[in-house]
Every structure is written in C-alpha cells, then in structure tokens.
Design a protein around this motif. Structure first.
Motif, mmCIF file in Angstrom:
data_model
loop_
_atom_site.group_PDB
_atom_site.id
_atom_site.type_symbol
_atom_site.label_atom_id
_atom_site.label_comp_id
_atom_site.label_asym_id
_atom_site.label_seq_id
_atom_site.Cartn_x
_atom_site.Cartn_y
_atom_site.Cartn_z
ATOM 1 N N ASP A 55 -15.929 -17.152 -18.750
ATOM 2 C CA ASP A 55 -16.202 -18.441 -18.114
ATOM 3 C C ASP A 55 -17.261 -18.322 -17.019
ATOM 4 O O ASP A 55 -18.164 -19.155 -16.922
ATOM 5 N N ARG A 92 -20.707 -17.609 -18.647
ATOM 6 C CA ARG A 92 -21.181 -18.837 -19.284
ATOM 7 C C ARG A 92 -21.644 -19.847 -18.246
ATOM 8 O O ARG A 92 -22.721 -20.432 -18.379
ATOM 9 N N ASP A 93 -20.845 -20.066 -17.219
ATOM 10 C CA ASP A 93 -21.205 -21.059 -16.201
ATOM 11 C C ASP A 93 -22.507 -20.700 -15.496
ATOM 12 O O ASP A 93 -23.322 -21.577 -15.202
#
Length: 195
Positions: free
Chosen positions: A129, A132-133
């Motif tokens: 996460d 990706r962010d």
C-alpha cells in the motif's frame, strides 16, 4: 504482480458518450444552451484522460512499485461545452477560436503521451500500500501540474486573443498550435530504427 488503475484527469467527470476524441470541431458538436447569458457565445471544455497499469515486486521486506504501461488521450467534452442558439456576427471565426481551446488541451496531451512508464521511476516501501500510494502520488503530481499549466495557458489564450476578437493574435495562436501539434505527432511516431 500487475495491477491496473484508471485515473481520470478532468475538471468535470463526463460519461463516455459525451467524450469525442480530439478532432476538428463543428458547431453540431456543441450542446445548444438557450439559458446562457453574457458576452460569451460558446465555451469549449477539453479533457485529458490517462490510465496506467502498475506492477510490484518484493525482495525481503521491501516492496517496489513501478508503472508498466501508460495511456493518455484528449477529448472534447460535449456535456461541459456549450453554445448559444445564435452565434453572433462571425460564427466561423468563433469556431476557430473554440478549436484553439481544444488544440491547447490536445497539445498538452501529446506532451504527456511522450512520457514512458520508466520516466516515473519506482517507489519502494515496507508495504504494498505504501509503495503504491507513493507511486500514484508521483503520477498524480505530474498530471496535476500539466493540467494546471494547461488551465493557465487557456486563460492566456483568451486574454491575448480577446476571446478570438483580436484576429492577428488569433492567427498567431492558430499557427503556433498547428506547428506544436504537428511536432507532437511526429515525436510520437516511432523512427525506422525503432527509436
């Protein structure tokens, strides 16, 4: 692993049927709005939409995310664009001015089309996460900056051409945009050597 994301870069979300791929405009492309008042006889809203795929790898406790593909396109947004029922003294000149607004957006899209997934680099973090962010934040910043520059250029175009009423300035912009788009299209074509 490969994951996909569709990011729409537009001021106003539009349904797919209201988006017309970039082309020469005709007055029939515009939605007639009899409620419009004021000096403006028409308004053109262009959109740049982009989508991409991204992938990730993990080595030990580090996850790395990078883009694997990128698609950029420009459109005429029929729903957000409008014209009055009557177009004033010179509808042909007004249509040329409105085309200029769409050309500015298309020129910005062509510049963005030259970007390759590798241009965005990779982002690493301890979790998928977070990686990706960070990657999506990097992509979003590039496109947000390009859209802000496009809006600023649109304002300058209207100021310098006085919304198309200054014919000499309009001609200068038309010529410059024609060259810019032709150059942008040439840069997108692969060379015979594969470059």
């Amino acid at each position: 692993a490969v994951l996909s994301a569709l990011i729409v870069a537009a001021a106003v979300p539009a349904a797919a049927e209201d988006l017309i791929p970039y082309r020469r405009l005709a007055w029939d492309d515009f939605r007639v709005d009899p409620t419009r008042t004021g000096e403006m006889s028409a308004a053109t809203e262009g959109q740049i939409r982009y989508s991409f795929n991204w992938e990730w790898t993990q080595r030990d406790s580090t996850v790395t995310a990078r883009l694997s593909s990128l698609q950029v396109d420009s459109y005429f947004d029929r729903e957000a664009s409008w014209r009055k029922p009557t177009l004033g003294d010179d509808p042909d000149l007004l249509l040329i001015h409105e085309q200029g607004h769409l050309d500015i957006t298309h020129a910005a899209a062509l510049a963005l089309k030259r970007l390759r997934p590798a241009d965005f680099g990779a982002e690493s973090a301890e979790t998928l996460d977070a990686a990706r962010d960070r990657l999506l934040g990097r992509v979003r910043k590039v496109f947000d900056d390009a859209l802000a520059a496009n809006r600023q250029r649109q304002r300058r175009y209207d100021e310098e051409t006085r919304h198309g009423r200054d014919r000499a300035a309009q001609t200068r912009w038309n010529d410059a945009l024609r060259r810019e788009i032709a150059d942008g299209m040439k840069r997108l074509r692969p060379t015979p050597n594969g470059g």
